[in-house]
Enzyme design. Structure first.
Site, PDB file in Angstrom:
ATOM      1  N   LYS A 174       0.881  -1.184   0.000  1.00  0.00           N
ATOM      2  CA  LYS A 174       0.000   0.000   0.000  1.00  0.00           C
ATOM      3  C   LYS A 174       0.906   1.216   0.000  1.00  0.00           C
ATOM      4  O   LYS A 174       1.452   1.611   1.023  1.00  0.00           O
ATOM      5  CB  LYS A 174      -0.879  -0.034   1.250  1.00  0.00           C
ATOM      6  CG  LYS A 174      -2.219   0.667   1.119  1.00  0.00           C
ATOM      7  CD  LYS A 174      -2.156   2.150   0.831  1.00  0.00           C
ATOM      8  CE  LYS A 174      -1.902   2.999   2.054  1.00  0.00           C
ATOM      9  NZ  LYS A 174      -1.696   4.433   1.726  1.00  0.00           N
TER      10      LYS A 174
ATOM     11  N   GLY B 131       1.884   4.751  13.270  1.00  0.00           N
ATOM     12  CA  GLY B 131       2.451   3.476  13.732  1.00  0.00           C
ATOM     13  C   GLY B 131       1.745   2.975  14.982  1.00  0.00           C
ATOM     14  O   GLY B 131       1.448   1.778  15.121  1.00  0.00           O
TER      15      GLY B 131
ATOM     16  N   GLU C 168       8.837   1.214  11.416  1.00  0.00           N
ATOM     17  CA  GLU C 168       9.994   2.102  11.209  1.00  0.00           C
ATOM     18  C   GLU C 168       9.396   3.507  11.213  1.00  0.00           C
ATOM     19  O   GLU C 168       8.708   3.888  10.266  1.00  0.00           O
ATOM     20  CB  GLU C 168      10.684   1.749   9.884  1.00  0.00           C
ATOM     21  CG  GLU C 168      12.149   2.146   9.876  1.00  0.00           C
ATOM     22  CD  GLU C 168      12.343   3.572   9.456  1.00  0.00           C
ATOM     23  OE1 GLU C 168      12.445   4.444  10.352  1.00  0.00           O
ATOM     24  OE2 GLU C 168      12.395   3.818   8.241  1.00  0.00           O
TER      25      GLU C 168
ATOM     26  N   CYS D  34      13.691  10.141   7.824  1.00  0.00           N
ATOM     27  CA  CYS D  34      13.445   9.848   9.235  1.00  0.00           C
ATOM     28  C   CYS D  34      14.736   9.928  10.050  1.00  0.00           C
ATOM     29  O   CYS D  34      14.706  10.219  11.235  1.00  0.00           O
ATOM     30  CB  CYS D  34      12.791   8.485   9.386  1.00  0.00           C
ATOM     31  SG  CYS D  34      13.646   7.198   8.499  1.00  0.00           S
TER      32      CYS D  34
ATOM     33  N   GLU E 275       9.415  16.022  15.403  1.00  0.00           N
ATOM     34  CA  GLU E 275       9.948  15.761  14.056  1.00  0.00           C
ATOM     35  C   GLU E 275       9.333  16.774  13.089  1.00  0.00           C
ATOM     36  O   GLU E 275       8.111  16.827  12.936  1.00  0.00           O
ATOM     37  CB  GLU E 275       9.598  14.337  13.611  1.00  0.00           C
ATOM     38  CG  GLU E 275      10.193  13.995  12.262  1.00  0.00           C
ATOM     39  CD  GLU E 275       9.943  12.552  11.837  1.00  0.00           C
ATOM     40  OE1 GLU E 275       8.783  12.117  11.869  1.00  0.00           O
ATOM     41  OE2 GLU E 275      10.909  11.873  11.462  1.00  0.00           O
TER      42      GLU E 275
END
Ligand code: TXE
Length: 495
Positions: free
Chosen positions: A188, A246, A264, A299, A398
């Site tokens: 996906k 996540g 991840e 990341c 982030e």
């Protein structure tokens, strides 16, 4: 190349947006589509199937049927190897086309699409193909009266949900070990960058991966993505994306069939430069090059730079001198090193963090503005904040954009404590000439990868993944097979 001419070129190579399910290209069963737009100028790259739960059901059924038929899982590893190597060769053969799609779809400079994304994806798929017939199973050291075989078996049906920052490479990191191990896979891609995944589907079929073994189902996260994570007949879900999503996917795995869920996730990586750094120019080049690479949308980007106070002014002076070479340009120009931010939402997020940095008391030394907006695209200047404190929003969250926060330190232990003081633990670095200090700092840093006197070295042979809320499990290297295989013990009575 002018905007119109690249659109002509794009039209010639852009896949038509249909999903790949059971070896057939098809539109979403519910008839829904979404308009896929380029961040380079906001123009449409065409309509893409907006798949939802019913398409996921169809993809899972075909993946399960292919798995049960042993059309792929039952092949000798050497046979799967040959097909995967062919797949990698096709990616290279169509590399120019794939690179163009990647750049149009998510805005990164074409030279990196070619070298990092196409090159990296092909290398990853070839490497796992080559590895699979060189791995042996085990016999446990038990008593003579029996034999205990420890063998690896594919988990079955694997769902891979991937992001938009390295669409093809992140797909390869998941699908290559999963396919090599004999699983059936449903990919996906992100709704922000579905095109290369769709082309990978065609190339996998062309390479000889049997129908149903590799399916590509584009769609929105809360529709196709959630349906995959919640599916009762998916054995494993491998995800790269935000920590927020996540967390949801792990909950979905728990509330459905307890499928294995590999994450991840985000990062806020710390780069610590001590006064005894062996090569200040190299440290500056690595700090600047790594945070601005991919427009800061990595990341593992070293978004927090801790510099020992006695060398900070010199460091910043050198860093500022390098900034103009990262000015955003046309992503389709071979000389451009800084491209577009993936979409308007991400652009607004980044600009919001820049405002938060200013409002929070950090000192803006360079950048901070949106540029090239006359193109209709989403470009942000490379941005550098000094006098950042660990308590500030820009040092904690982030940003996923070209924004570097500089913090200074006088005591290394204090810097390590601050480096560890976020919810993330993906990458970190330390620059020093003192070996003992380097090793002690590396041991103290809670991160999946620590660099010493460099940043962002990368190789398919090393594991990639994070501590804490940066995720679990590891992509890349032979360790990735752990995610996509079950260990089976078979006891055999002897005599
Ligand atoms: O990521 P999302 P977004 C971080 C980065 C960025 C932020 C938002 O900080 O600013 O995330 O980006 C699918 N169930 N990273 O919103 O939403 C989605 O369709 C199942 C870090 O684009 O996490 C896409 O395929 N799936 C990162 C994938 O998840 C869902 C890379 C990632 O999207 C879903 C990208 C749901 N409910 C963003 N919602 C990294 N670690 O490299 C979304 N998805």
């Amino acid at each position: 190349m002018t905007a119109s001419s690249w659109h002509d070129r794009a039209a010639a190579v852009t896949p038509d947006g249909r999903a790949l399910i059971g070896g057939q290209r098809m539109w979403a069963l519910g008839g829904q589509q979404f308009d896929n737009r380029s961040p380079i100028d906001g123009r449409s790259l065409g309509m893409v199937a907006r798949c939802d739960g019913q398409d996921i059901d169809a993809a899972v059924a075909s993946a399960r049927a292919a798995f049960e038929a042993r059309a792929w899982a039952g092949k000798a590893p050497a046979q799967r190897k040959r097909v995967l190597i062919k797949f990698a060769e096709l990616i290279q053969q169509y590399g120019a086309e794939l690179a163009l799609l990647e750049t149009l779809d998510m805005g990164k400079p074409i030279k990196y699409s070619q070298s990092v994304d196409v090159g990296g994806a092909a290398n990853c798929i070839r490497w796992y193909g080559e590895a699979i017939d060189k791995i042996y199973d085990e016999i446990a050291p038990t008593a003579d009266s029996s034999l205990a075989l420890i063998t690896r078996e594919p988990v079955g049906v694997v769902g891979a949900i991937v992001p938009w920052n390295y669409p093809m490479l992140m797909a390869a990191w998941k699908i290559a070990p999963a396919l090599a191990a004999g699983n059936s896979v449903i990919l996906k891609p992100s709704e922000k960058s579905p095109l290369t995944a769709l082309r990978l589907g065609d190339l996998a079929l062309q390479a000889g991966i049997p129908a149903g073994v590799f399916n590509v189902v584009p769609g929105y996260g809360n529709e196709a993505g959630a349906a995959l994570a919640l599916h009762m007949d998916v054995d494993c879900i491998a995800f790269t994306g935000s920590t927020r999503v996540g967390r949801q996917i792990m909950q979905m795995a728990g509330q459905s069939n307890l499928k294995r869920a590999w994450m991840e996730l985000g990062g806020k990586s710390a780069n610590i430069v001590c006064a005894d750094c062996p090569d200040l120019d190299a440290a500056v080049a690595a700090a600047i090059g790594s945070i601005y690479f991919n427009q800061g949308q990595s990341c593992n980007a070293p978004s927090r730079l801790f510099v020992e106070a006695s060398i900070k002014d010199r460091f910043i002076e050198k860093a500022l001198a390098m900034m103009p070479s990262f000015a955003p340009g046309d992503p389709l120009d071979e000389n451009t090193v800084m491209g577009a931010i993936v979409d308007a939402t991400q652009l607004n997020t980044v600009m919001g963090y820049i405002e938060a940095g200013k409002a929070g008391g950090a000192r803006l030394l360079a950048g901070g503005a949106r540029v090239r907006d006359d193109t209709g695209g989403y470009f942000v200047e490379p941005t550098l904040f000094d006098q950042v404190e660990s308590s500030m929003t820009i040092a904690r969250e982030e940003i996923f954009g070209p924004v570097l926060s500089v913090l200074s330190f006088t005591n290394l232990n204090d810097a390590i404590e601050q480096a560890n003081g976020t919810v993330y633990g993906l990458h970190a670095a330390v620059w020093t000439s003192d070996l003992t200090k380097a090793v002690q700092t590396s041991r103290a840093l809670r991160a999946g990868t620590v660099h010493v006197n460099q940043y962002d070295n990368d190789d398919i042979t090393v594991p990639f993944g994070g501590y804490k809320q940066s995720g679990n499990g590891r992509d890349k290297s032979l360790h990735a097979f752990d995610k996509y295989t079950e260990l089976k013990t078979t006891w055999i009575q002897i005599g």
